[in-house]
Design a protein around this motif. Sequence first.
Motif, PDB file in Angstrom:
ATOM      1  N   GLU A  48       0.840  -1.190   0.000  1.00 28.97           N
ATOM      2  CA  GLU A  48       0.000   0.000   0.000  1.00 28.97           C
ATOM      3  C   GLU A  48       0.881   1.249   0.000  1.00 28.97           C
ATOM      4  O   GLU A  48       1.873   1.325   0.723  1.00 28.97           O
ATOM      5  N   GLY A  49       0.536   2.195  -0.849  1.00 27.82           N
ATOM      6  CA  GLY A  49       1.302   3.430  -0.957  1.00 27.82           C
ATOM      7  C   GLY A  49       2.350   3.400  -2.061  1.00 27.82           C
ATOM      8  O   GLY A  49       2.934   4.420  -2.386  1.00 27.82           O
ATOM      9  N   SER A  50       2.589   2.225  -2.638  1.00 22.50           N
ATOM     10  CA  SER A  50       3.579   2.120  -3.712  1.00 22.50           C
ATOM     11  C   SER A  50       2.974   2.596  -5.033  1.00 22.50           C
ATOM     12  O   SER A  50       1.756   2.668  -5.177  1.00 22.50           O
ATOM     13  N   GLN A  51       3.850   2.907  -5.970  1.00 23.59           N
ATOM     14  CA  GLN A  51       3.447   3.303  -7.325  1.00 23.59           C
ATOM     15  C   GLN A  51       4.144   2.348  -8.298  1.00 23.59           C
ATOM     16  O   GLN A  51       5.106   2.726  -8.964  1.00 23.59           O
ATOM     17  N   PRO A  52       3.698   1.085  -8.383  1.00 24.60           N
ATOM     18  CA  PRO A  52       4.432   0.089  -9.173  1.00 24.60           C
ATOM     19  C   PRO A  52       4.384   0.349 -10.676  1.00 24.60           C
ATOM     20  O   PRO A  52       3.350   0.759 -11.212  1.00 24.60           O
ATOM     21  N   PHE A  53       5.521   0.122 -11.335  1.00 25.43           N
ATOM     22  CA  PHE A  53       5.606   0.175 -12.796  1.00 25.43           C
ATOM     23  C   PHE A  53       4.836  -0.987 -13.391  1.00 25.43           C
ATOM     24  O   PHE A  53       4.186  -0.856 -14.411  1.00 25.43           O
ATOM     25  N   LEU A  54       4.912  -2.147 -12.736  1.00 28.00           N
ATOM     26  CA  LEU A  54       4.215  -3.371 -13.130  1.00 28.00           C
ATOM     27  C   LEU A  54       3.409  -3.877 -11.947  1.00 28.00           C
ATOM     28  O   LEU A  54       3.819  -3.741 -10.804  1.00 28.00           O
ATOM     29  N   GLY A  55       2.295  -4.514 -12.212  1.00 26.37           N
ATOM     30  CA  GLY A  55       1.510  -5.147 -11.156  1.00 26.37           C
ATOM     31  C   GLY A  55       0.586  -4.179 -10.443  1.00 26.37           C
ATOM     32  O   GLY A  55       0.488  -3.002 -10.778  1.00 26.37           O
ATOM     33  N   GLN A  56      -0.102  -4.732  -9.427  1.00 25.86           N
ATOM     34  CA  GLN A  56      -1.066  -3.958  -8.656  1.00 25.86           C
ATOM     35  C   GLN A  56      -0.768  -4.105  -7.177  1.00 25.86           C
ATOM     36  O   GLN A  56      -0.307  -5.166  -6.727  1.00 25.86           O
ATOM     37  N   SER A  57      -1.045  -3.071  -6.436  1.00 27.21           N
ATOM     38  CA  SER A  57      -0.814  -3.055  -4.997  1.00 27.21           C
ATOM     39  C   SER A  57      -1.498  -4.246  -4.331  1.00 27.21           C
ATOM     40  O   SER A  57      -2.663  -4.537  -4.606  1.00 27.21           O
ATOM     41  N   GLY A  58      -0.760  -4.947  -3.483  1.00 33.05           N
ATOM     42  CA  GLY A  58      -1.288  -6.068  -2.730  1.00 33.05           C
ATOM     43  C   GLY A  58      -1.283  -7.399  -3.445  1.00 33.05           C
ATOM     44  O   GLY A  58      -1.631  -8.417  -2.855  1.00 33.05           O
ATOM     45  N   GLN A  59      -0.909  -7.436  -4.736  1.00 33.87           N
ATOM     46  CA  GLN A  59      -0.917  -8.686  -5.493  1.00 33.87           C
ATOM     47  C   GLN A  59       0.506  -9.106  -5.851  1.00 33.87           C
ATOM     48  O   GLN A  59       1.295  -8.293  -6.349  1.00 33.87           O
ATOM     49  N   LEU A  60       0.813 -10.378  -5.612  1.00 32.10           N
ATOM     50  CA  LEU A  60       2.123 -10.913  -5.953  1.00 32.10           C
ATOM     51  C   LEU A  60       2.287 -10.911  -7.466  1.00 32.10           C
ATOM     52  O   LEU A  60       1.398 -11.343  -8.198  1.00 32.10           O
ATOM     53  N   GLU A  61       3.401 -10.413  -7.929  1.00 33.02           N
ATOM     54  CA  GLU A  61       3.680 -10.284  -9.359  1.00 33.02           C
ATOM     55  C   GLU A  61       4.953 -11.058  -9.691  1.00 33.02           C
ATOM     56  O   GLU A  61       5.937 -10.984  -8.964  1.00 33.02           O
ATOM     57  N   THR A  62       4.910 -11.824 -10.759  1.00 30.14           N
ATOM     58  CA  THR A  62       6.095 -12.509 -11.287  1.00 30.14           C
ATOM     59  C   THR A  62       6.353 -11.937 -12.667  1.00 30.14           C
ATOM     60  O   THR A  62       5.436 -11.818 -13.476  1.00 30.14           O
ATOM     61  N   VAL A  63       7.600 -11.563 -12.930  1.00 31.26           N
ATOM     62  CA  VAL A  63       7.914 -10.888 -14.183  1.00 31.26           C
ATOM     63  C   VAL A  63       9.250 -11.388 -14.736  1.00 31.26           C
ATOM     64  O   VAL A  63      10.158 -11.726 -13.980  1.00 31.26           O
ATOM     65  N   SER A  64       9.325 -11.461 -16.040  1.00 28.97           N
ATOM     66  CA  SER A  64      10.570 -11.794 -16.712  1.00 28.97           C
ATOM     67  C   SER A  64      11.494 -10.587 -16.618  1.00 28.97           C
ATOM     68  O   SER A  64      11.115  -9.477 -17.003  1.00 28.97           O
ATOM     69  N   GLU A  65      12.683 -10.799 -16.079  1.00 28.23           N
ATOM     70  CA  GLU A  65      13.653  -9.723 -15.902  1.00 28.23           C
ATOM     71  C   GLU A  65      15.035 -10.204 -16.336  1.00 28.23           C
ATOM     72  O   GLU A  65      15.279 -11.404 -16.437  1.00 28.23           O
ATOM     73  N   TYR A  66      15.919  -9.242 -16.534  1.00 29.99           N
ATOM     74  CA  TYR A  66      17.318  -9.546 -16.794  1.00 29.99           C
ATOM     75  C   TYR A  66      18.151  -9.184 -15.584  1.00 29.99           C
ATOM     76  O   TYR A  66      17.898  -8.172 -14.923  1.00 29.99           O
ATOM     77  N   ARG A  67      19.139 -10.025 -15.298  1.00 24.82           N
ATOM     78  CA  ARG A  67      20.174  -9.715 -14.316  1.00 24.82           C
ATOM     79  C   ARG A  67      21.362  -9.239 -15.142  1.00 24.82           C
ATOM     80  O   ARG A  67      21.828  -9.951 -16.040  1.00 24.82           O
ATOM     81  N   VAL A  68      21.833  -8.043 -14.869  1.00 24.02           N
ATOM     82  CA  VAL A  68      22.931  -7.444 -15.617  1.00 24.02           C
ATOM     83  C   VAL A  68      24.072  -7.171 -14.643  1.00 24.02           C
ATOM     84  O   VAL A  68      23.853  -6.641 -13.557  1.00 24.02           O
ATOM     85  N   GLU A  69      25.287  -7.538 -15.046  1.00 19.74           N
ATOM     86  CA  GLU A  69      26.477  -7.280 -14.238  1.00 19.74           C
ATOM     87  C   GLU A  69      27.504  -6.560 -15.084  1.00 19.74           C
ATOM     88  O   GLU A  69      27.697  -6.886 -16.254  1.00 19.74           O
ATOM     89  N   LEU A  70      28.158  -5.561 -14.486  1.00 21.10           N
ATOM     90  CA  LEU A  70      29.235  -4.851 -15.156  1.00 21.10           C
ATOM     91  C   LEU A  70      30.165  -4.250 -14.114  1.00 21.10           C
ATOM     92  O   LEU A  70      29.814  -4.152 -12.948  1.00 21.10           O
ATOM     93  N   VAL A  71      31.363  -3.894 -14.545  1.00 23.86           N
ATOM     94  CA  VAL A  71      32.338  -3.312 -13.630  1.00 23.86           C
ATOM     95  C   VAL A  71      32.314  -1.797 -13.746  1.00 23.86           C
ATOM     96  O   VAL A  71      31.824  -1.236 -14.730  1.00 23.86           O
ATOM     97  N   CYS A  72      32.870  -1.151 -12.714  1.00 25.18           N
ATOM     98  CA  CYS A  72      32.896   0.307 -12.683  1.00 25.18           C
ATOM     99  C   CYS A  72      34.079   0.770 -11.842  1.00 25.18           C
ATOM    100  O   CYS A  72      34.327   0.229 -10.760  1.00 25.18           O
TER     101      CYS A  72
END
Length: 103
Positions: A48-72
């Motif tokens: 509650e109070g969030s502004q999600p880019f994906l999904g809806q408040s209070g509902q569990l969301e599963t999404v395809s994502e990438y894990r990205v690694e790089l040096v700095c």
Amino acid sequence: MYKLCYFVPESHLEETKNALFEAGAGRVGDYDSCAWQVQGQGQFRPLEGSQPFLGQSGQLETVSEYRVELVCEDNLIRAAVAALKLAHPYEEPAYEVFHMEDL
């Protein structure tokens, strides 16, 4: 030297990588734009109070994502994280920063 690892939906994969490369991350010797990425599944539940880019408040969301690694480089890591946050679509992007030892 640091390693930055973050998680991002495919829709913003290239945008976030490009923002990091422009901030100077992803340089290894005489190479730039270096990164490693793999696709996987992330999950979250917006509270509650969030502004999600994906999904809806209070509902569990599963999404395809990438894990990205790089040096700095040490002197660029704060600017790189700031660039990531600006380019990332999530209200609270998940990322990790690891200090690397030169052995």
